[in-house]
Motif scaffolding. Structure first.
Motif: not given
Length: 431
Positions: A149-151, A371-377
């Motif tokens: 889901g996060s990916s 996963s989230m660290n690829t798009v936002v801090p």
């Protein structure tokens, strides 16, 4: 003393409310040995999602469900601004632990509610809005790959492709989500930053008697999709010399995957095969096919790549020895990622302000924060795990450690809502 061995006498009433919620959710899909069984998009997972929705709506949060089943409890206090997301996942492994994932979601709900109260009382000035997220299929036990889901949210996986992924019974993700009324159409909130708290799933914090782990990077992960193709025959009537037993060859592959770590320094990498599918799986038939996934992980991408090369050579030797075919394909490669230094420092300061000890740590396991660290801090926090045990019913973290983590998460979420950790340039997580 409570039934789980923790004491509550010195715990504040608001923290008791959090613990009550946590232990209530642990009853959903509970197993006799103290774990939970609520794999992604099962009826049990559906019940936890109903609980999430009821909790959030009863407190005035808007609940959204997007097209891959991610749930968001949203609060808009700055019209038009992006959202700080805080959360984790409520799905579990088969016969999994009751802390993995669920702690992070329930702690996020309570932390977000406290931040909202602080904003409404004028104690904190918001720059961003706030949302709590329950990510779909983080575990990947029913539907591969994990962290689904996060990916999809982060643009790493294609949503339509993931909706067509099928479990071992042939049920597609889209069908399973629709069956529990969680195949949504809502637009997910746009993220400005992300924070997640989780049990460590290791022994470092316990061994060093530290309260909080602050994740500074994630390990490199490489999975191999392996298909062993032999020939089906009679277990009683086929001469041993005439057999092309896929399971015997597959067993040797498993042993080589396990042994490949011995080519490197101790604890430099980990490897395993966690799933086997054997066909036709009859007691009087020599297996014709075995499908499995090997999992290789290390802090060093070079070590994983070298281990892959070693395994490919050994697997082909096994194929020649047994006169059968073994196909190997790369699957679910995840780069080593670094969490923002400013976020690490923010989390360390938050822990110190709570009077807690902390240490920097790498995460060997995959998490939605990666996963989230690829798009936002993003910020990832750990609390201790007793004996480092996870993905089993014996998994345990004390109430006191969960409450300590909740305090730090609340402080971190508050700082993020106030505009801390806003990047000056697009964020990639590769530094």
């Amino acid at each position: 003393m409570t039934s789980d061995g923790s004491t509550h006498s010195h715990i504040a009433s608001t923290d008791r409310e959090f613990l009550t919620d946590f232990h209530e959710v642990a009853k959903i899909g509970a197993t006799p040995a103290g774990g939970v069984e609520r794999q992604a998009a099962t009826p049990e997972d559906g019940l936890t999602r109903q609980w999430f929705t009821a909790w959030a709506r009863s407190r005035g949060w808007e609940v959204r469900v997007d097209g891959i089943g991610n749930q968001f409890a949203c609060w808009e206090c700055v019209p038009g601004a992006p959202y700080v997301l805080v959360g984790s996942h409520l799905d579990s492994q088969p016969l999994g632990g009751r802390f993995d994932g669920a702690y992070g979601v329930i702690a996020a709900l309570h932390a977000a509610q406290r931040v909202r109260q602080a904003v409404e009382e004028g104690a904190r000035k918001p720059v961003h809005n706030l949302a709590v997220v329950n990510w779909f299929n983080e575990e990947g036990g029913r539907f591969a790959p994990s962290v689904m889901g996060s990916s999809v949210y982060a643009g790493l996986f294609d949503r339509e492709e993931m909706l067509q992924v099928r479990d071992l019974e042939g049920i597609a993700v889209a069908e399973a989500l629709a069956a529990i009324d969680q195949l949504g159409t809502d637009t997910p909130p746009t993220a400005a930053a992300y924070a997640e708290i989780h049990i460590e799933q290791g022994r470092i914090l316990e061994r060093e008697a530290r309260d909080i782990g602050v994740v500074e990077s994630s390990w490199y992960t490489q999975k191999l999709d392996i298909e062993v193709l032999g020939e089906q025959s009679h277990t009683g009537a086929t001469a041993m010399a005439d057999r092309h037993d896929a399971l015997v060859a597959a067993a040797k592959v498993v042993l080589r995957v396990h042994a490949v770590t011995q080519n490197f320094e101790e604890e430099a990498m980990v490897s395993s095969v966690g799933q086997h599918v054997v066909e036709p799986n009859s007691p009087i038939v020599v297996p014709r096919r075995v499908h499995m996934v090997a999992d290789l992980r290390s802090s060093s991408p070079e070590i994983v790549q070298r281990a892959r090369e070693i395994l490919l050579g050994e697997i082909q030797e096994i194929a020649r020895e047994h006169d059968l075919t073994i196909d190997v394909n790369d699957f679910d490669i995840r780069e080593k990622r670094y969490f923002p230094a400013e976020g690490v420092e923010l989390a360390e300061k938050a822990a110190a302000n709570e009077g807690l000890s902390s240490r920097r740590i790498e995460t060997m396991a995959g998490h939605d924060s990666v996963s989230m660290n690829t798009v936002v801090p993003s910020i990832m926090l750990f609390v201790p795990s007793v004996d480092g045990v996870s993905h089993c019913e014996r998994e345990f973290t004390t109430d006191e450690d969960m409450v300590r983590g909740l305090g730090v998460l609340t402080a971190v979420a508050g700082e993020l809502v106030s505009g801390e950790l806003a990047p000056e340039a697009p964020w990639s997580g590769k530094s």
